[in-house]
Design an enzyme around this catalytic site. Structure first.
Site, PDB file in Angstrom:
ATOM      1  N   GLU A  10      29.824 -56.119  56.315  1.00 52.29           N
ATOM      2  CA  GLU A  10      30.689 -56.536  55.200  1.00 52.29           C
ATOM      3  C   GLU A  10      29.892 -57.082  54.003  1.00 52.29           C
ATOM      4  O   GLU A  10      30.138 -56.663  52.871  1.00 52.29           O
ATOM      5  CB  GLU A  10      31.709 -57.575  55.678  1.00 52.29           C
ATOM      6  CG  GLU A  10      32.685 -57.951  54.588  1.00 52.29           C
ATOM      7  CD  GLU A  10      33.651 -59.052  54.979  1.00 52.29           C
ATOM      8  OE1 GLU A  10      34.483 -58.818  55.863  1.00 52.29           O
ATOM      9  OE2 GLU A  10      33.553 -60.141  54.385  1.00 52.29           O
ATOM     10  N   ARG A  57      39.040 -54.448  52.243  1.00 50.75           N
ATOM     11  CA  ARG A  57      37.706 -54.926  51.865  1.00 50.75           C
ATOM     12  C   ARG A  57      36.990 -53.961  50.912  1.00 50.75           C
ATOM     13  O   ARG A  57      35.782 -53.715  51.039  1.00 50.75           O
ATOM     14  CB  ARG A  57      36.830 -55.167  53.101  1.00 50.75           C
ATOM     15  CG  ARG A  57      37.347 -56.213  54.054  1.00 50.75           C
ATOM     16  CD  ARG A  57      37.405 -57.602  53.420  1.00 50.75           C
ATOM     17  NE  ARG A  57      38.021 -58.522  54.355  1.00 50.75           N
ATOM     18  CZ  ARG A  57      39.343 -58.735  54.414  1.00 50.75           C
ATOM     19  NH1 ARG A  57      40.158 -58.151  53.566  1.00 50.75           N
ATOM     20  NH2 ARG A  57      39.847 -59.569  55.296  1.00 50.75           N
ATOM     21  N   SER A  61      32.633 -63.055  58.184  1.00 48.24           N
ATOM     22  CA  SER A  61      32.593 -61.827  58.990  1.00 48.24           C
ATOM     23  C   SER A  61      31.383 -61.002  58.578  1.00 48.24           C
ATOM     24  O   SER A  61      31.287 -60.599  57.420  1.00 48.24           O
ATOM     25  CB  SER A  61      33.852 -60.993  58.757  1.00 48.24           C
ATOM     26  OG  SER A  61      34.972 -61.742  59.108  1.00 48.24           O
TER      27      SER A  61
HETATM   28  C1  FAD Z   1      32.629 -68.989  56.393  1.00 49.01           C
HETATM   29  C2  FAD Z   1      33.084 -67.801  55.607  1.00 49.01           C
HETATM   30  C3  FAD Z   1      34.377 -67.334  55.732  1.00 49.01           C
HETATM   31  C4  FAD Z   1      34.822 -66.210  55.005  1.00 49.01           C
HETATM   32  N1  FAD Z   1      36.102 -65.790  55.172  1.00 49.01           N
HETATM   33  C5  FAD Z   1      36.540 -64.704  54.504  1.00 49.01           C
HETATM   34  C6  FAD Z   1      37.885 -64.236  54.667  1.00 49.01           C
HETATM   35  O1  FAD Z   1      38.679 -64.798  55.406  1.00 49.01           O
HETATM   36  N2  FAD Z   1      38.271 -63.134  53.979  1.00 49.01           N
HETATM   37  C7  FAD Z   1      37.425 -62.480  53.120  1.00 49.01           C
HETATM   38  O2  FAD Z   1      37.857 -61.481  52.517  1.00 49.01           O
HETATM   39  N3  FAD Z   1      36.155 -62.918  52.933  1.00 49.01           N
HETATM   40  C8  FAD Z   1      35.700 -63.996  53.599  1.00 49.01           C
HETATM   41  N4  FAD Z   1      34.411 -64.432  53.433  1.00 49.01           N
HETATM   42  C9  FAD Z   1      33.504 -63.696  52.532  1.00 49.01           C
HETATM   43  C10 FAD Z   1      33.409 -64.308  51.115  1.00 49.01           C
HETATM   44  O3  FAD Z   1      33.830 -65.633  51.108  1.00 49.01           O
HETATM   45  C11 FAD Z   1      34.240 -63.523  50.093  1.00 49.01           C
HETATM   46  O4  FAD Z   1      33.809 -62.185  50.051  1.00 49.01           O
HETATM   47  C12 FAD Z   1      34.130 -64.124  48.692  1.00 49.01           C
HETATM   48  O5  FAD Z   1      35.014 -63.477  47.812  1.00 49.01           O
HETATM   49  C13 FAD Z   1      32.714 -64.065  48.127  1.00 49.01           C
HETATM   50  O6  FAD Z   1      32.710 -64.868  46.978  1.00 49.01           O
HETATM   51  P1  FAD Z   1      31.356 -65.341  46.328  1.00 49.01           P
HETATM   52  O7  FAD Z   1      31.666 -65.974  45.019  1.00 49.01           O
HETATM   53  O8  FAD Z   1      30.579 -66.160  47.292  1.00 49.01           O
HETATM   54  O9  FAD Z   1      30.654 -63.939  46.076  1.00 49.01           O
HETATM   55  P2  FAD Z   1      29.118 -63.570  46.200  1.00 49.01           P
HETATM   56  O10 FAD Z   1      28.725 -63.598  47.639  1.00 49.01           O
HETATM   57  O11 FAD Z   1      28.307 -64.375  45.271  1.00 49.01           O
HETATM   58  O12 FAD Z   1      29.173 -62.062  45.712  1.00 49.01           O
HETATM   59  C14 FAD Z   1      29.778 -61.056  46.490  1.00 49.01           C
HETATM   60  C15 FAD Z   1      29.764 -59.737  45.703  1.00 49.01           C
HETATM   61  O13 FAD Z   1      30.622 -59.854  44.571  1.00 49.01           O
HETATM   62  C16 FAD Z   1      29.898 -59.601  43.364  1.00 49.01           C
HETATM   63  N5  FAD Z   1      30.421 -60.494  42.350  1.00 49.01           N
HETATM   64  C17 FAD Z   1      30.444 -61.844  42.403  1.00 49.01           C
HETATM   65  N6  FAD Z   1      31.013 -62.330  41.274  1.00 49.01           N
HETATM   66  C18 FAD Z   1      31.340 -61.261  40.513  1.00 49.01           C
HETATM   67  C19 FAD Z   1      31.920 -61.109  39.217  1.00 49.01           C
HETATM   68  N7  FAD Z   1      32.297 -62.169  38.481  1.00 49.01           N
HETATM   69  N8  FAD Z   1      32.086 -59.852  38.747  1.00 49.01           N
HETATM   70  C20 FAD Z   1      31.720 -58.767  39.467  1.00 49.01           C
HETATM   71  N9  FAD Z   1      31.147 -58.848  40.681  1.00 49.01           N
HETATM   72  C21 FAD Z   1      30.964 -60.084  41.195  1.00 49.01           C
HETATM   73  C22 FAD Z   1      28.443 -59.906  43.704  1.00 49.01           C
HETATM   74  O14 FAD Z   1      27.567 -59.228  42.821  1.00 49.01           O
HETATM   75  C23 FAD Z   1      28.370 -59.409  45.138  1.00 49.01           C
HETATM   76  O15 FAD Z   1      28.209 -58.018  45.136  1.00 49.01           O
HETATM   77  C24 FAD Z   1      33.932 -65.555  54.135  1.00 49.01           C
HETATM   78  C25 FAD Z   1      32.613 -66.048  53.991  1.00 49.01           C
HETATM   79  C26 FAD Z   1      32.197 -67.150  54.710  1.00 49.01           C
HETATM   80  C27 FAD Z   1      30.791 -67.659  54.540  1.00 49.01           C
END
Ligand code: FAD
Length: 339
Positions: A335, A165, A239
């Site tokens: 996280e 992570r 998480s």
């Molecule tokens: C129900 C649920 C289940 C999940 N299961 C998992 C799992 O199994 N495993 C896991 O690892 N995670 C999991 N997650 C967490 C999440 O889905 C991941 O971390 C995912 O990659 C976040 O994507 P996002 O586009 O929503 O990012 P955001 O929440 O919009 O952003 C997260 C971070 O990334 C940065 N960011 C976003 N886009 C970019 C970009 N293009 N360039 C640079 N930085 C950027 C943002 O600034 C922020 O700091 C889960 C979340 C939920 C709600």
């Protein structure tokens, strides 16, 4: 470039907590990103790149800057041979659309990460992972806009400093890079066991012995749906805590008192202890603290049932982390990132 004044961040984040921002700008391509960053520099505004908002918690105070909403699309096979295919995806593409494309093409490498919410561009940020796979295993490189220099850089996976992570984008250089695209190499071979214990158990129970990517995806979807609440119905960020990473000495102390404590050997004198187990063993599972429910099905997940804002979430977090520390002497870490 479309600009929205005073957006309420809670509408864009799966935890549904947070105040507003001065502005939100939708970015459809690199030029939009360049223009927005230039505007922020000229007007001395902060900026923050947003994907699907599934791993972000926002404070109650107004964010004094521009939230960039990533809409950069495109998914293409750019190279292929008898053994593998190389796929490049725009950073605003939904991650699960890329997984679906790989399943459709019978390619393995990301099937166990099915239905992780969010965008492709956010996937390397915390090195997303599930059921024994991480994006670090298949990522070749990212194209990223360096917000300091204004240049686009190609950053090889080995330079992303991936750990559990963690990556340079999340921990060492947060905010420096905006990822524009990701490139992955996926295999034409069938998925190979050993699989993660609960995935293997599911496959065994379903009498699946000839493993293919579609079956693995379906198994993962079934398992996840029993453990993870749907953010559309119950606001959450997946998480809320990372699993605890402890040294051998700390693990031995834990096992002396709790011989049944689960753990995974990660090598290099590091052991992963499931934080869900730690929280559960403090009898916190199912408890409601300041409007935040500790998910009865999986104590790692906090559900926003009725929190009034960030301060309630922070109070719930403080109570959980202190309770776990008092009982096990292990510091657990959040996280999701924060705006
Ligand atoms: C129900 C649920 C289940 C999940 N299961 C998992 C799992 O199994 N495993 C896991 O690892 N995670 C999991 N997650 C967490 C999440 O889905 C991941 O971390 C995912 O990659 C976040 O994507 P996002 O586009 O929503 O990012 P955001 O929440 O919009 O952003 C997260 C971070 O990334 C940065 N960011 C976003 N886009 C970019 C970009 N293009 N360039 C640079 N930085 C950027 C943002 O600034 C922020 O700091 C889960 C979340 C939920 C709600």
């Amino acid at each position: 470039m479309k600009l929205i004044d005073n957006p309420s961040l809670s509408n864009y984040l799966t935890m549904k907590i947070g105040g507003s921002a001065l502005m939100m700008a939708e970015a459809y391509n690199l030029k939009d990103i360049q223009d927005i960053i230039q505007k922020c520099k000229n007007e001395k505004l902060k900026f923050y790149i947003l994907g699907g908002g599934s791993n972000i918690i926002a404070h109650d105070e107004t964010f004094n800057g521009i939230i960039i909403q990533n809409k950069i699309t495109g998914m293409n096979v750019i190279k292929e041979d008898g053994e593998s295919a190389v796929i490049k995806a725009g950073s605003g593409e939904p991650w699960d659309d890329l997984v679906k494309m790989s399943i459709h093409m019978n390619l393995s490498g990301i099937e166990a990460m099915s239905i992780i919410p969010g965008t492709c561009g956010a996937a390397p940020v915390q090195n997303i992972g599930a059921y024994g796979q991480e994006i670090a295993d298949t990522l070749i490189e990212v194209e990223a806009f360096n917000t300091d220099s204004g240049e686009v850089e190609t950053i090889a996976a080995k330079d992303c400093e991936f750990k559990y992570r963690s990556s340079i984008f999340r921990d060492k250089l947060p905010g420096k890079y905006i990822i524009i695209s990701i490139t992955l190499r996926l295999s034409k071979s069938k998925p190979k066991p050993p699989f993660y214990a609960n995935l293997q158990k599911y496959l065994d129970n379903a009498h699946i012995t000839d493993y293919n990517v579609s079956d693995i995806r379906q198994a993962v979807i079934q398992i996840r749906q029993t453990k993870l609440p749907d953010p559309a119905k119950q606001p959450n960020s997946g998480s809320f805590f990372k699993n605890a990473i402890v040294t051998k000495q700390k693990l031995e102390q834990l096992l002396a008192n709790y011989p049944n404590a689960p753990y995974y050997d990660m090598g290099n004198n590091q052991y992963k202890v499931p934080t869900g187990w730690l929280i559960d063993n403090c009898n916190l599972k199912g408890k409601l603290i300041k409007g935040m429910r500790i998910n009865p099905a999986n104590a790692l997940v906090l559900i926003n049932e009725s929190a009034s804002g960030y301060k309630d979430l922070a109070a719930a977090r403080a109570e959980i982390t202190a309770t776990v520390y008092d009982k096990f002497g292990i510091k657990i870490e959040q996280e999701p990132l924060e705006i």
